[in-house]
Design a protein around this motif. Structure first.
Motif, short mmCIF file in Angstrom:
data_model
loop_
_atom_site.label_atom_id
_atom_site.label_comp_id
_atom_site.label_asym_id
_atom_site.label_seq_id
_atom_site.Cartn_x
_atom_site.Cartn_y
_atom_site.Cartn_z
N THR A 103 -14.69 -12.51 -42.95
CA THR A 103 -13.92 -11.89 -41.88
C THR A 103 -12.51 -12.48 -41.89
O THR A 103 -12.32 -13.66 -42.17
N VAL A 104 -11.53 -11.61 -41.65
CA VAL A 104 -10.14 -12.03 -41.58
C VAL A 104 -9.53 -11.47 -40.29
O VAL A 104 -9.98 -10.44 -39.78
N ASP A 135 -14.57 -6.80 -33.98
CA ASP A 135 -14.20 -5.54 -34.63
C ASP A 135 -12.74 -5.57 -35.04
O ASP A 135 -12.00 -6.46 -34.65
N ASP A 136 -12.35 -4.55 -35.81
CA ASP A 136 -10.96 -4.44 -36.25
C ASP A 136 -10.24 -3.28 -35.56
O ASP A 136 -9.19 -2.83 -35.99
N PHE A 192 -3.76 -2.14 -40.54
CA PHE A 192 -2.89 -2.93 -41.43
C PHE A 192 -3.67 -3.75 -42.46
O PHE A 192 -3.12 -4.66 -43.08
N PHE A 193 -4.93 -3.42 -42.68
CA PHE A 193 -5.76 -4.13 -43.65
C PHE A 193 -5.13 -4.17 -45.04
O PHE A 193 -5.05 -5.24 -45.66
N PRO A 194 -4.65 -3.05 -45.58
CA PRO A 194 -4.08 -3.09 -46.94
C PRO A 194 -2.85 -3.98 -47.07
O PRO A 194 -2.59 -4.52 -48.15
N GLN A 195 -2.09 -4.17 -46.00
CA GLN A 195 -0.89 -4.99 -46.06
C GLN A 195 -1.15 -6.47 -45.77
O GLN A 195 -0.26 -7.29 -45.91
N ILE A 204 -15.12 -7.50 -46.99
CA ILE A 204 -14.13 -8.12 -46.12
C ILE A 204 -14.04 -7.27 -44.86
O ILE A 204 -13.84 -6.05 -44.95
N ALA A 205 -14.20 -7.91 -43.71
CA ALA A 205 -14.15 -7.20 -42.43
C ALA A 205 -13.05 -7.80 -41.56
O ALA A 205 -12.81 -9.00 -41.60
N GLY A 206 -12.42 -6.95 -40.78
CA GLY A 206 -11.35 -7.40 -39.89
C GLY A 206 -11.86 -7.75 -38.50
O GLY A 206 -12.86 -7.21 -38.04
#
Length: 79
Positions: A59-60, A40-41, A66-69, A22-24
């Motif tokens: 991708t999200v 990019d994230d 803030f990826f974990p939240q 999973i990529a931001g």
């Protein structure tokens, strides 16, 4: 984890196990995003998250910080 143009695959090599990545694609750091090529994230370029042998890549719209939240990241991790 992976910055300065390094790719995840450079660290792990090709994988021979079930793997989804999973990529931001959202950033809260416009300066970092300006110098990172492509989507990019704010810390890692999406292209650097791809690994030979992975079964899935998603991708999200989430920043590295803030990826974990992020609810979508959490849901996909549990899926």
């Amino acid at each position: 984890m992976v910055t300065a143009g390094a790719r995840l695959e450079d660290l792990l090599g090709a994988v021979d196990f079930e793997l989804g990545v999973i990529a931001g694609t959202a950033s809260i750091d416009p300066f970092s995003s300006f110098i990172i090529p492509g989507a990019d994230d704010g810390k890692v370029a999406v292209v650097n998250t791809k690994v030979t042998g992975m079964q899935d890549h998603l991708t999200v719209s989430a920043s590295h910080t803030f990826f974990p939240q992020n609810h979508e990241v959490q849901a996909q991790t549990l899926f």
